[in-house]
Design a protein around this motif. Structure first.
Motif, PDB file in Angstrom:
ATOM      1  N   UNK A 226      50.215  -5.508   4.833  1.00 58.43           N
ATOM      2  CA  UNK A 226      51.323  -4.596   4.546  1.00 58.43           C
ATOM      3  C   UNK A 226      52.576  -5.114   5.256  1.00 58.43           C
ATOM      4  N   UNK A 227      53.688  -4.464   4.978  1.00 58.87           N
ATOM      5  CA  UNK A 227      54.937  -4.820   5.622  1.00 58.87           C
ATOM      6  C   UNK A 227      55.023  -4.281   7.040  1.00 58.87           C
ATOM      7  N   UNK A 228      56.122  -4.606   7.710  1.00 62.26           N
ATOM      8  CA  UNK A 228      56.304  -4.225   9.107  1.00 62.26           C
ATOM      9  C   UNK A 228      56.248  -2.714   9.303  1.00 62.26           C
ATOM     10  N   UNK A 229      56.729  -1.937   8.347  1.00 61.09           N
ATOM     11  CA  UNK A 229      56.637  -0.478   8.464  1.00 61.09           C
ATOM     12  C   UNK A 229      55.200  -0.002   8.578  1.00 61.09           C
ATOM     13  N   UNK A 230      54.302  -0.616   7.838  1.00 63.38           N
ATOM     14  CA  UNK A 230      52.882  -0.273   7.921  1.00 63.38           C
ATOM     15  C   UNK A 230      52.276  -0.675   9.243  1.00 63.38           C
ATOM     16  N   UNK A 231      52.694  -1.822   9.754  1.00 64.01           N
ATOM     17  CA  UNK A 231      52.224  -2.273  11.072  1.00 64.01           C
ATOM     18  C   UNK A 231      52.648  -1.255  12.134  1.00 64.01           C
ATOM     19  N   UNK A 232      53.869  -0.764  12.032  1.00 54.17           N
ATOM     20  CA  UNK A 232      54.353   0.238  12.991  1.00 54.17           C
ATOM     21  C   UNK A 232      53.542   1.524  12.903  1.00 54.17           C
ATOM     22  N   UNK A 233      53.171   1.934  11.695  1.00 54.43           N
ATOM     23  CA  UNK A 233      52.322   3.125  11.544  1.00 54.43           C
ATOM     24  C   UNK A 233      51.000   2.902  12.269  1.00 54.43           C
ATOM     25  N   UNK A 234      50.387   1.732  12.084  1.00 57.95           N
ATOM     26  CA  UNK A 234      49.115   1.444  12.761  1.00 57.95           C
ATOM     27  C   UNK A 234      49.289   1.418  14.272  1.00 57.95           C
ATOM     28  N   UNK A 235      50.397   0.865  14.756  1.00 65.06           N
ATOM     29  CA  UNK A 235      50.649   0.860  16.211  1.00 65.06           C
ATOM     30  C   UNK A 235      50.768   2.281  16.752  1.00 65.06           C
ATOM     31  N   UNK A 236      51.420   3.163  15.993  1.00 66.37           N
ATOM     32  CA  UNK A 236      51.520   4.564  16.429  1.00 66.37           C
ATOM     33  C   UNK A 236      50.134   5.218  16.449  1.00 66.37           C
ATOM     34  N   UNK A 237      49.307   4.917  15.455  1.00 65.23           N
ATOM     35  CA  UNK A 237      47.942   5.448  15.458  1.00 65.23           C
ATOM     36  C   UNK A 237      47.171   4.946  16.677  1.00 65.23           C
ATOM     37  N   UNK A 238      47.321   3.673  17.000  1.00 70.95           N
ATOM     38  CA  UNK A 238      46.642   3.122  18.176  1.00 70.95           C
ATOM     39  C   UNK A 238      47.057   3.887  19.422  1.00 70.95           C
TER      40      UNK A 238
END
Length: 93
Positions: free
Chosen positions: A73-85
């Motif tokens: 996914x794009x960087x926005x999706x990576x940020x969502x996963x980081x927030x979940x972490x």
């Protein structure tokens, strides 16, 4: 159904916040097994909160298309996963 690449047989319906956090961390840092993330997004989780995280991760590719075809996914999706972490780390602590 159990996640195939894990060192122990963990069925997705039994995944804990720590398990979900760990699979997301391994996925983002590139150390996940070849099918680990696919197994994670493909099999429902019994816990409703963790299932909501799994469902959101499953849709990130469509919501945030990857810049390169080799990325999930794009960087926005990576940020969502980081927030979940981060959220899951708070839950585990």
């Amino acid at each position: 159904r159990c996640l195939s690449d894990w060192s122990s047989d963990v069925c997705s319906s039994d995944l804990t916040a720590k398990d979900v956090r760990d699979v997301l961390v391994r996925f983002l840092d590139g150390t996940a097994g070849p099918y680990e993330f696919d197994d994670f997004i493909s099999v429902s989780i019994g816990d409703p909160h963790l299932e909501a995280i799994r469902e959101r991760c499953d849709g990130l590719r469509a919501e945030f298309p990857p810049e390169l075809p080799v990325h999930y996914c794009g960087e926005g999706g990576v940020e969502v996963m980081r927030r979940f972490i981060q959220e899951l780390e708070d839950d585990v602590a």
